[in-house]
Design an enzyme around this catalytic site. Structure first.
Site, PDB file in Angstrom:
ATOM      1  N   HIS A   1       0.832  -1.167   0.039  1.00  0.00           N
ATOM      2  CA  HIS A   1       0.040  -0.023  -0.070  1.00  0.00           C
ATOM      3  C   HIS A   1       0.759   1.339  -0.067  1.00  0.00           C
ATOM      4  O   HIS A   1       1.735   1.314   0.970  1.00  0.00           O
ATOM      5  CB  HIS A   1      -0.954   0.082   1.203  1.00  0.00           C
ATOM      6  CG  HIS A   1      -1.707   1.411   1.347  1.00  0.00           C
ATOM      7  ND1 HIS A   1      -2.943   1.401   0.566  1.00  0.00           N
ATOM      8  CD2 HIS A   1      -1.544   2.453   1.951  1.00  0.00           C
ATOM      9  CE1 HIS A   1      -3.511   2.506   0.676  1.00  0.00           C
ATOM     10  NE2 HIS A   1      -2.678   3.399   1.525  1.00  0.00           N
TER      11      HIS A   1
ATOM     12  N   ASP B   1     -15.098   2.539   7.556  1.00  0.00           N
ATOM     13  CA  ASP B   1     -13.983   3.630   6.976  1.00  0.00           C
ATOM     14  C   ASP B   1     -14.469   4.200   5.814  1.00  0.00           C
ATOM     15  O   ASP B   1     -14.255   5.829   5.886  1.00  0.00           O
ATOM     16  CB  ASP B   1     -12.737   2.881   6.692  1.00  0.00           C
ATOM     17  CG  ASP B   1     -11.754   3.843   6.142  1.00  0.00           C
ATOM     18  OD1 ASP B   1     -11.211   4.579   6.928  1.00  0.00           O
ATOM     19  OD2 ASP B   1     -11.347   3.754   4.825  1.00  0.00           O
TER      20      ASP B   1
ATOM     21  N   ARG C   1     -14.305  12.875   7.225  1.00  0.00           N
ATOM     22  CA  ARG C   1     -13.237  13.446   7.550  1.00  0.00           C
ATOM     23  C   ARG C   1     -12.872  14.410   6.597  1.00  0.00           C
ATOM     24  O   ARG C   1     -12.231  15.494   6.840  1.00  0.00           O
ATOM     25  CB  ARG C   1     -12.068  12.349   7.877  1.00  0.00           C
ATOM     26  CG  ARG C   1     -12.363  11.705   9.150  1.00  0.00           C
ATOM     27  CD  ARG C   1     -11.570  10.354   9.155  1.00  0.00           C
ATOM     28  NE  ARG C   1      -9.766  10.689   9.065  1.00  0.00           N
ATOM     29  CZ  ARG C   1      -9.192  10.033   8.284  1.00  0.00           C
ATOM     30  NH1 ARG C   1      -9.552   8.764   7.801  1.00  0.00           N
ATOM     31  NH2 ARG C   1      -7.988  10.438   8.355  1.00  0.00           N
TER      32      ARG C   1
ATOM     33  N   SER D   1      -7.342   3.852   9.384  1.00  0.00           N
ATOM     34  CA  SER D   1      -8.268   3.869   8.078  1.00  0.00           C
ATOM     35  C   SER D   1      -7.514   2.857   7.271  1.00  0.00           C
ATOM     36  O   SER D   1      -8.012   2.273   6.570  1.00  0.00           O
ATOM     37  CB  SER D   1      -8.389   5.534   7.677  1.00  0.00           C
ATOM     38  OG  SER D   1      -8.568   5.345   6.212  1.00  0.00           O
TER      39      SER D   1
ATOM     40  N   LYS E   1      -8.674  -1.427   6.157  1.00  0.00           N
ATOM     41  CA  LYS E   1      -8.803  -1.926   4.722  1.00  0.00           C
ATOM     42  C   LYS E   1      -7.792  -3.014   4.267  1.00  0.00           C
ATOM     43  O   LYS E   1      -8.081  -3.938   3.754  1.00  0.00           O
ATOM     44  CB  LYS E   1      -9.128  -0.695   3.507  1.00  0.00           C
ATOM     45  CG  LYS E   1     -10.043   0.234   3.792  1.00  0.00           C
ATOM     46  CD  LYS E   1     -10.085   1.344   3.050  1.00  0.00           C
ATOM     47  CE  LYS E   1      -9.035   2.424   3.459  1.00  0.00           C
ATOM     48  NZ  LYS E   1      -9.142   3.803   2.926  1.00  0.00           N
TER      49      LYS E   1
HETATM   50  N1  URA Z   1      -5.840   7.185   2.832  1.00  0.00           N
HETATM   51  C1  URA Z   1      -6.724   6.548   3.415  1.00  0.00           C
HETATM   52  O1  URA Z   1      -7.128   5.264   3.115  1.00  0.00           O
HETATM   53  N2  URA Z   1      -7.088   6.870   4.867  1.00  0.00           N
HETATM   54  C2  URA Z   1      -6.838   8.001   5.270  1.00  0.00           C
HETATM   55  O2  URA Z   1      -7.220   8.239   6.214  1.00  0.00           O
HETATM   56  C3  URA Z   1      -6.049   8.869   4.444  1.00  0.00           C
HETATM   57  C4  URA Z   1      -5.509   8.297   3.498  1.00  0.00           C
END
Ligand code: URA
Length: 427
Positions: free
Chosen positions: A82, A163, A170, A185, A189
């Site tokens: 990621h 999320d 957010r 967050s 995932k």
């Molecule tokens: N990417 C995400 O998936 N979540 C965040 O909070 C910031 C960047």
């Protein structure tokens, strides 16, 4: 339990109990905790922070808000990467087939781009026929297929749904920049997608989400710990994002550059980071393979073709080309000492490569091509940047974004290249 006492506890600097966290995340997912209450709590977390225990529990609650995939029965070890997002960051495209060629299964469930950093799904969608939406059965089939072994597809609605809702809030309440909220967050995932191991590419610099090295270090450390808590072997690399990666930013432009890398060429920085991340992933997966060899001998390219075909794409089809281009040329001789990643990202976005809000369409062919990188000798009149777009009205906005993107200075000896990989963080 009630939302107000949870908000006031955090507002006053207290620690939330496991039960409070479970209750509020679950209530929010089911629509019983209102958006304005969750927004207030997010602001309290941003200002007061969360302890390591709270962050781990929050992450767990977000995973539990949906389904956790399980690939433990696959014949190959799973590993994913990621990136926190950067300009010209097309690394997933050559990396996923490369790691699959080394014997791993790569399940990458992604979101779409927002703002100045492009999204991997948007890039791949510029390949004629390629589809991001796959069902669970098809994901497993592709991961099990020894010819492909890698999937990059859209995360379903049941992957950490808390999320998805919280991130949308957010985004519009000034509460994105909280390390515990970002870490939970991302990791909720990635853990829910079912990978056994994970390599994080945490970007630092003007084109990154986090500009300071100290913040990036803290985010990386938090995420590596969260991975370990959940039994996902996790390593992070902190990598520089002051200059865009490679020589292109934009969807089809980045696919073309990734194919060059898979064919054994491509820009040195893209190759360096692809191989470094692949080495980390292969090691975490417990495989004894050499990614540099798999790139050089064409095995990674074979996996790329199989992986694109498996998702309906034609890897041999010509990629879309922009209807309009405009080139910026150097106004003096010298050395390129700076190429600003944020300016290039904003220009590519304004030219049509990115979206301002969820659901907006993107142009496959839009973006910015970079003809020189820092350290290159420049002659007055030579092309520095080419803008690509299908909408000529977008060109002035792109030119404005790029007005101060390049610095060309008189040559004063050797320019010391900045390292790309700044730090490695493991549990
Ligand atoms: N990417 C995400 O998936 N979540 C965040 O909070 C910031 C960047």
């Amino acid at each position: 339990m009630d939302a107000v006492s949870i908000i006031t506890t955090k507002r006053d600097g207290g620690e939330l109990s496991d039960a409070q966290i479970d209750w509020v995340v679950d209530g929010f997912t089911r629509g019983e905790v209102a958006d304005e209450q969750m927004s207030a709590l997010a602001m309290a977390v941003l200002l007061r922070g969360m302890s390591r225990r709270e962050t781990a529990r929050w992450t767990q609650a977000m995973i539990d808000s949906g389904t956790r995939l399980d690939f433990t029965d696959l014949p190959r070890p799973t590993v994913d990467k990621h990136s926190t997002g950067g300009v010209g960051d097309k690394i997933t495209l050559p990396l996923a087939p490369l790691v699959a060629a080394c014997g791993a299964a790569v399940p990458q469930l992604s979101g779409r781009g927002l703002g100045h950093t492009g999204g991997t799904l948007d890039k791949l969608e510029s390949i004629p026929g390629w589809r991001a939406d796959l069902d669970r059965t098809r994901i497993r089939e592709i991961l099990s297929d020894p010819a492909a072994g890698a999937v990059v597809c859209a995360a379903g609605a049941d992957l950490a749904p808390a999320d998805k809702r919280l991130y949308a809030l957010r985004d519009v309440t000034g509460t994105v920049e909280s390390i515990p909220l970002i870490a939970s967050s991302i990791m909720s995932k990635k853990i829910a997608e079912g990978t056994a191991a994970l390599v994080l590419d945490v970007k630092v610099g003007v084109g990154a989400f986090l500009k300071s090295r100290a913040q990036a270090h803290e985010l990386a450390t938090t995420m590596v710990e969260l991975g370990a808590d959940e039994g996902v072997r996790t390593v992070a690399l902190l990598t520089a994002m002051d200059t865009p990666l490679g020589r292109t930013a934009g969807n089809a432009l980045e696919v073309a550059e990734s194919v060059e890398v898979l064919a054994g060429g491509g820009p040195a920085d893209v190759v360096e980071l692809t191989v470094a991340l692949a080495q980390e992933m292969v090691a975490l997966a417990g495989l004894d393979a050499d990614p540099a060899a798999a790139l050089a001998d064409g095995r990674a390219m074979d996996h790329w073709r199989a992986m694109v075909r498996a998702q309906g794409g034609n890897p041999g089809a010509p990629l879309p080309r922009a209807r309009h281009t405009e080139t910026i040329r150097a106004d003096r001789d010298g050395v390129l000492t700076r190429l600003d990643a944020l300016s290039v990202g904003v220009a590519a976005w304004r030219l049509g490569a990115g979206r301002a809000k969820q659901g907006d369409p993107v142009q496959a062919a839009a973006g910015v091509e970079m003809h020189a990188k820092p350290g290159d000798t420049i002659v007055a009149g030579q092309p520095l940047l080419t803008l690509h777009t299908d909408t000529p009205a977008a060109i002035p906005g792109g030119l404005t974004a790029l007005a101060d993107a390049c610095t060309v200075e008189p040559s004063s000896g050797e320019l010391c290249p900045q390292p790309l990989i700044l730090e490695r963080i493991e549990p």
